[in-house]
Design an enzyme around this catalytic site. Structure first.
Site, PDB file in Angstrom:
ATOM      1  N   CYS A  24      33.613  45.858  39.754  1.00 58.51           N
ATOM      2  CA  CYS A  24      34.419  46.763  38.943  1.00 58.51           C
ATOM      3  C   CYS A  24      33.822  46.916  37.548  1.00 58.51           C
ATOM      4  O   CYS A  24      33.390  45.944  36.939  1.00 58.51           O
ATOM      5  CB  CYS A  24      35.854  46.253  38.820  1.00 58.51           C
ATOM      6  SG  CYS A  24      36.821  46.428  40.325  1.00 58.51           S
ATOM      7  N   ARG A  77      39.244  45.659  47.856  1.00 57.86           N
ATOM      8  CA  ARG A  77      38.411  44.516  47.484  1.00 57.86           C
ATOM      9  C   ARG A  77      39.256  43.289  47.190  1.00 57.86           C
ATOM     10  O   ARG A  77      38.767  42.162  47.286  1.00 57.86           O
ATOM     11  CB  ARG A  77      37.561  44.853  46.253  1.00 57.86           C
ATOM     12  CG  ARG A  77      36.404  45.812  46.517  1.00 57.86           C
ATOM     13  CD  ARG A  77      35.543  46.014  45.271  1.00 57.86           C
ATOM     14  NE  ARG A  77      35.264  44.727  44.661  1.00 57.86           N
ATOM     15  CZ  ARG A  77      35.612  44.398  43.421  1.00 57.86           C
ATOM     16  NH1 ARG A  77      36.261  45.256  42.662  1.00 57.86           N
ATOM     17  NH2 ARG A  77      35.318  43.208  42.939  1.00 57.86           N
ATOM     18  N   ASP A 104      43.898  39.880  34.868  1.00 55.93           N
ATOM     19  CA  ASP A 104      44.045  40.562  36.154  1.00 55.93           C
ATOM     20  C   ASP A 104      45.453  41.102  36.385  1.00 55.93           C
ATOM     21  O   ASP A 104      45.664  41.895  37.299  1.00 55.93           O
ATOM     22  CB  ASP A 104      43.680  39.617  37.305  1.00 55.93           C
ATOM     23  CG  ASP A 104      42.179  39.481  37.479  1.00 55.93           C
ATOM     24  OD1 ASP A 104      41.431  40.256  36.852  1.00 55.93           O
ATOM     25  OD2 ASP A 104      41.750  38.588  38.233  1.00 55.93           O
ATOM     26  N   ASN A 111      39.809  34.948  44.547  1.00 54.15           N
ATOM     27  CA  ASN A 111      39.014  34.332  43.487  1.00 54.15           C
ATOM     28  C   ASN A 111      38.739  32.848  43.722  1.00 54.15           C
ATOM     29  O   ASN A 111      37.960  32.238  42.988  1.00 54.15           O
ATOM     30  CB  ASN A 111      39.699  34.530  42.134  1.00 54.15           C
ATOM     31  CG  ASN A 111      39.658  35.976  41.679  1.00 54.15           C
ATOM     32  OD1 ASN A 111      38.814  36.748  42.115  1.00 54.15           O
ATOM     33  ND2 ASN A 111      40.581  36.345  40.810  1.00 54.15           N
TER      34      ASN A 111
END
Length: 417
Positions: A116, A396, A304, A23
């Site tokens: 997603c 990913r 997350d 990220n």
């Protein structure tokens, strides 16, 4: 079809260095299109999303080379501003290219991004910010086109502290005329990393990591070398896996301050947590207490890590409540956890987890990245063998997750079904 075959029951022990954050890497790679020169980015993880971003940069005309964990990008010769739709659909983070391309070239055309399916993640915050900076925005047939002769600094107040919108605004404002103030900005550590990269290129940014950020536009940015921060979500996932298996694991290259809310909940549940400057150790027995949590923007509990933490709570003593305040569709892993014996009920954005004695191995499928990590953790906890399918989601965001966990003692391998 690839799957992970996990034989549960092994506790995780050892030390591991956490690689660079996905990220942080993705917006920084996107920001290189603003730089006329060469950028050397260190500690870039080998992830599917990173590979797609590199493909996009090459399609635009940049030179991208990788050597191990180092990626070198030269965007001097970029001339295209139309991001290929097929690549946009493979990764939501491709929206990060909007601000940089618009700032440098005065125009950009993108399709609405994929990624997603964890709830509505509208690009409205991004578009509102671009309009505030003086861009004309046209949405038509699934495409977004932004144009501006020259972006103009202004004050932008975000309705929600969106990480992506904050980062896109910082990048766009870095080459705008005048001063831009971003109010109600997101505070995530990855934003600080992006700002540090841009500042090393010559950008003028103050307040990154705070609720108000000020960006004074400059005329050009120059090449630099930058190391990506450690991935706090990967670190959190590994620490939760260690706790959920009754082990003891030390992670390095991650700031405890970046995981403060997680570590607080782990202590509350009965885990032993030790921290240093860039090191965290978690140790647990096989008995832990239920806890309640709610996801929030940083410094709150990370959305997350909600799914991985829920996997651990399935065998906690007592009943836990998990409230998802960021993405409304982030409970898709619940059905798969219940197939493994978990007792979970969901009412809109709240999940009630009643601790059970044990989970049982089953054949389960990932529907998103972090939900996939939760199923891996559940497999490590369960009796018997668990097969986790849908690995493209996990790949990913986790670099060879089976090798990472196997090095800590997990009985896990990638197989063909």
């Amino acid at each position: 079809m690839d799957a992970l075959a996990i034989t549960g029951g092994s506790s995780l022990f050892g030390e591991t260095r956490i690689y660079g954050a996905k990220n942080a890497a993705l917006p920084i790679l996107a920001a290189t299109v603003m730089v006329e020169g060469t950028c050397v980015i260190d500690d870039v993880p080998h992830l599917e999303d990173v590979r797609v971003m590199a493909e996009i940069l090459r399609a635009l005309g940049a030179t991208v080379e990788r050597s191990g964990l180092q990626v070198t990008v030269d965007s001097t010769n970029i001339r295209l501003t139309n991001v290929p739709a097929d690549l946009m659909q493979r990764m939501r983070s491709s929206i990060f290219l909007m601000g940089p391309l618009l700032a440098r070239f005065g125009e950009v055309r993108v399709s609405k991004p994929g990624g997603c399916v964890i709830g509505q993640r509208p690009v409205d915050y991004h578009l509102t910010g671009m309009r505030a900076l003086g861009a004309a925005v046209e949405e038509k047939h699934g495409y977004i086109r932004c144009t501006a002769r020259r972006l103009q600094g202004t004050t932008v107040t975000l309705d929600f502290p969106s990480v992506g919108a904050t980062e896109n605004l910082i990048m766009a404002a870095a080459l705008a005329d005048g001063v831009t103030v971003i109010e109600n900005a997101a505070r995530e550590p990855e934003i600080i990393d992006l700002a540090n990269f841009l500042k090393s290129c010559g950008a003028l940014i103050e307040g990154a990591g705070e609720t108000m950020i000020q960006v004074t536009g400059v005329h050009h940015l120059t090449g630099t070398q930058h190391r990506i921060m450690g991935d706090r979500i990967v670190a959190g996932t590994v620490l939760i896996a260690a706790a959920a298996t009754g082990g003891r694991v030390t992670v390095e290259n991650v700031s405890p301050a970046h995981l403060g809310s997680l570590l607080a909940k782990m202590r509350e549940s009965g885990m032993r947590v030790e921290t240093g400057r860039d090191i965290i150790t978690v140790e647990s027995s096989r008995a832990w207490q239920s806890v309640d949590l709610r996801t929030e923007p940083f410094p709150g509990f990370p959305t997350d890590l909600q799914a991985p933490f829920m996997a651990m709570l399935t065998t906690a003593q007592g009943t836990s409540l998990v409230r998802e305040n960021v993405f409304e569709a982030r409970f898709k892993h619940v059905n798969e956890l219940t197939r493994m014996g978990a007792d979970i009920s969901v009412d809109l954005r709240t999940a009630v987890i009643r601790g059970v004695d044990k989970l049982s191995g089953a054949r389960v499928e990932c529907s998103d990245l972090r939900g996939g990590a939760a199923l891996v953790i559940a497999g490590l906890m369960a009796d018997g063998v668990t097969h986790v399918e849908g690995l493209h989601h996990i790949d990913r965001g986790y670099q060879s997750i089976e090798m990472h966990l196997r090095d800590l003692g997990a009985d896990i391998e990638r197989v063909q079904l």
